[in-house]
Design a protein around this motif. Structure first.
Motif, short mmCIF file in Angstrom:
data_model
loop_
_atom_site.label_atom_id
_atom_site.label_comp_id
_atom_site.label_asym_id
_atom_site.label_seq_id
_atom_site.Cartn_x
_atom_site.Cartn_y
_atom_site.Cartn_z
N MET A 307 23.13 33.62 35.51
CA MET A 307 22.77 33.02 36.65
C MET A 307 23.84 33.18 37.77
SD MET A 307 19.69 32.12 36.59
CE MET A 307 18.59 31.86 35.20
N ASN A 308 25.02 32.95 37.56
CA ASN A 308 26.12 33.27 38.56
C ASN A 308 25.99 34.78 39.07
OD1 ASN A 308 26.94 30.61 39.08
ND2 ASN A 308 28.69 30.76 37.87
N ALA A 309 26.17 35.58 37.93
CA ALA A 309 26.04 37.02 37.97
C ALA A 309 24.78 37.50 38.90
CB ALA A 309 25.78 37.91 36.59
N GLY A 345 31.87 40.32 44.20
CA GLY A 345 33.43 39.69 43.68
C GLY A 345 33.76 38.54 44.32
N ILE A 346 34.76 37.70 43.89
CA ILE A 346 34.75 36.33 44.04
C ILE A 346 35.52 36.12 45.52
CG2 ILE A 346 36.16 34.36 43.24
CD1 ILE A 346 35.70 35.34 40.54
N ALA A 347 34.69 35.15 46.07
CA ALA A 347 35.33 34.97 47.46
C ALA A 347 36.82 34.49 47.61
CB ALA A 347 34.42 34.13 48.39
N ARG A 353 40.19 28.24 42.91
CA ARG A 353 39.84 26.86 42.43
C ARG A 353 38.52 27.03 41.90
NH1 ARG A 353 38.47 23.86 47.03
NH2 ARG A 353 37.99 25.68 47.96
N LEU A 354 38.15 28.38 41.11
CA LEU A 354 36.72 28.32 40.42
C LEU A 354 36.34 27.25 39.41
CD1 LEU A 354 36.63 32.04 39.41
CD2 LEU A 354 35.40 30.85 41.45
N PHE A 355 37.27 26.92 38.87
CA PHE A 355 36.97 25.90 37.57
C PHE A 355 37.24 24.39 37.98
CE2 PHE A 355 38.14 30.07 35.84
CZ PHE A 355 37.20 30.27 35.01
N VAL A 359 33.22 22.92 43.46
CA VAL A 359 33.80 24.19 44.35
C VAL A 359 32.35 25.13 44.31
CG1 VAL A 359 35.40 26.26 44.50
CG2 VAL A 359 36.30 23.92 44.13
N THR A 360 32.03 25.29 45.35
CA THR A 360 30.99 26.44 45.66
C THR A 360 30.86 26.96 46.92
OG1 THR A 360 28.58 26.34 45.23
CG2 THR A 360 29.44 24.39 46.70
N THR A 361 30.31 28.23 46.89
CA THR A 361 29.93 28.75 48.16
C THR A 361 28.59 29.01 48.34
OG1 THR A 361 30.01 30.85 46.80
CG2 THR A 361 32.14 30.23 47.93
N GLY A 369 28.90 24.73 37.40
CA GLY A 369 28.54 25.50 36.30
C GLY A 369 29.66 26.02 35.72
N LEU A 370 30.91 26.45 36.37
CA LEU A 370 31.87 27.08 35.73
C LEU A 370 33.02 26.08 35.05
CD1 LEU A 370 33.07 29.82 38.02
CD2 LEU A 370 31.99 30.24 35.87
N LEU A 371 32.75 24.81 35.73
CA LEU A 371 33.57 23.65 35.07
C LEU A 371 32.74 23.22 33.51
CD1 LEU A 371 35.68 21.23 35.61
CD2 LEU A 371 33.78 19.74 36.19
N THR A 395 33.89 40.27 36.15
CA THR A 395 33.50 39.88 34.78
C THR A 395 34.06 38.64 34.18
OG1 THR A 395 33.44 42.48 34.19
CG2 THR A 395 33.65 40.91 32.50
N PHE A 396 32.98 37.90 33.87
CA PHE A 396 33.56 36.68 33.26
C PHE A 396 33.62 36.80 31.76
CE2 PHE A 396 32.71 34.97 37.35
CZ PHE A 396 33.57 33.93 37.40
N THR A 397 34.53 36.27 31.10
CA THR A 397 34.64 36.48 29.70
C THR A 397 34.99 35.34 28.74
OG1 THR A 397 35.45 38.72 29.94
CG2 THR A 397 35.92 37.74 27.64
#
Ligand code: ADP
Length: 414
Positions: A307-309, A345-347, A353-355, A359-361, A369-371, A395-397
């Motif tokens: 969903m993030n992608a 790409g990531i802002a 602070r993604l996790f 924290v959201t844009t 979600g990422l947390l 890419t998130f792995t």
């Protein structure tokens, strides 16, 4: 005909296409024909495209990038208007169907029958049956039977389409409801916590005032402090309850096929992918083994990343709109699941602070979600990280432990 009609009535929606291709072969072999195709059009404004084909071994395949709307447009229009186009030898092709004549000269069928495909009162496509190398007569009874066969294909395709549409709506609802669960959880969490926090703040404010006046009413100050202590305990209890709610799930760990799990998530998201015009591609390495985990939680992880992608692509308004979910062995004993997008790409503002929570844009984002994904992955012993793609996007792995015998035994005992 009896067998065909039973097969078309019985076949489940997701096997209709395979069954039709099988029957094109059976019909051609029974009638000594060499090539056959089914064409479909989603609505009268859409293009007609070849959806099923069968070619006798060693006979010419359909031209590469075969597009009936380009090669034989006039004849395609004729058949889509509900009329058959039949010839027993090239000289019989009606003068007004020059495009079919040119097609025959170039690609060689000697005889052919193109039959409209009716479903209810509409023509939703067509089917063609061709004979190469020799001519072939088309007696009326044969044409009647072919027309009936094509009609049976048409109703099966119509049934498949409506079942698929219902499924898409259903899965969209499931995705939406999963998202709602999260937002309700956050709403109730902040409601429950805000209340004691407000009380603590006002009690401590009172104490501060008393202290600044030389503490004229020690009993009152003590009461306020005690009450703040109680409220703090209550808040801690709420947090503990919610953590145990999350932990509760992790106990359903079993050995599971990661490929099947990804397929489940893909099913959940195909509707959304189509809506957003994004191609979702899955590459599961045959070397990827079974993993140990809680299937619902791991689905949630993949779903969050996908969903993030999608969001990243929509946000960037990318020309390339592709998401690739890949499963491949990582280092020994681990499987890697990666979700790659073609977004912007990531802002930079959130990159470090993604996790972190909240924290959201995104306008409607919760920043959880990422947390949640990372806490599930770590609860499985794995890791989650993000890397920028060399060309475009992110890419998130995450990694998961492979299910070996020892681990399965251990988790069962647990
Ligand atoms: P939310 O999706 O509610 O914002 P997340 O924790 O899932 O919460 O994501 C946090 C932030 O990380 C997003 O708002 C976005 O800025 C960034 N992010 C997540 N995934 C991607 C991605 N695939 N591409 C670019 N940015 C991303």
């Amino acid at each position: 005909m009896g067998e065909l009609s039973a097969a078309m009535a019985r076949v489940p929606a997701d096997e209709v296409d395979r069954e039709i291709e099988l029957w094109l072969g059976k019909i051609c072999r029974a009638l000594n024909l060499d090539r056959s195709a089914v064409y479909e059009r989603d609505s009268p404004d859409d293009r007609v495209r070849a959806t099923h084909t069968w070619v006798r071994p060693n006979f010419p395949p359909f031209p590469r990038d075969y597009d009936p709307e380009k090669l034989i447009q006039q004849s395609t229009n004729l058949v889509m208007s509900g009329k058959m186009l039949v010839f027993a030898r090239p000289s019989e092709i009606p003068a007004e169907n020059q495009d079919t004549r040119r097609f025959v000269e170039k690609y060689g069928p000697k005889a052919s029958a193109a039959i409209p495909m009716w479903a209810g009162g509409r023509v939703i496509g067509a089917a063609t049956f061709g004979k190469f190398r020799t001519t072939r007569a088309w007696p009326q009874e044969l044409l009647d039977n072919l027309a009936l066969s094509v009609r049976l294909f048409g109703s099966a395709i119509e049934r498949k389409q409506s079942e698929m549409a219902i499924r898409a709506v259903r899965t969209e609802l499931r995705v939406a409801s999963r998202r709602n669960v999260m937002s309700e959880l956050v709403a109730s969490l902040s409601h429950e916590i805000n209340q004691p926090l407000g009380a603590i703040l006002s009690n401590l404010g009172g104490v501060a005032r008393l202290l600044s006046q030389g503490n004229p009413q020690p009993a009152m100050a003590l009461e306020a402090v005690n009450s703040a202590i109680d409220d703090t305990k209550r808040t801690a209890e709420i947090v503990r309850r919610i953590r145990s709610m999350f932990k509760h799930h992790v106990e359903h760990k079993t050995a599971l096929g990661i490929g099947t799990l990804i397929d489940e998530v893909v099913k959940l998201t195909t509707g959304e992918a189509a809506l957003r015009k994004i191609a979702l591609q899955v590459e599961v390495s045959p070397a990827a083994q079974r993993v140990i985990g809680d299937s619902i939680q791991l689905q949630q992880c993949v779903l969050n990343l996908v969903m993030n992608a999608f969001d990243a692509i929509a946000e960037a308004n990318s020309a390339r709109r592709a998401v690739i979910v890949k499963v491949a062995p990582e280092k020994t004993g681990w499987v890697g699941v990666s979700v790659s997008d073609s977004g912007a790409g990531i802002a930079p503002a959130v990159a470090s602070r993604l996790f972190e929570p909240f924290v959201t844009t995104k306008k409607d984002g919760m920043g959880l979600g990422l947390l949640v994904t990372r806490s599930i992955v770590e609860g499985h012993g794995g890791r989650l990280w993000a890397t920028p793609n060399p060309d475009q996007g992110t890419t998130f792995t995450f990694t998961l432990p492979v299910a070996d015998r020892k681990r399965v035994g251990a988790s069962r005992r647990a």
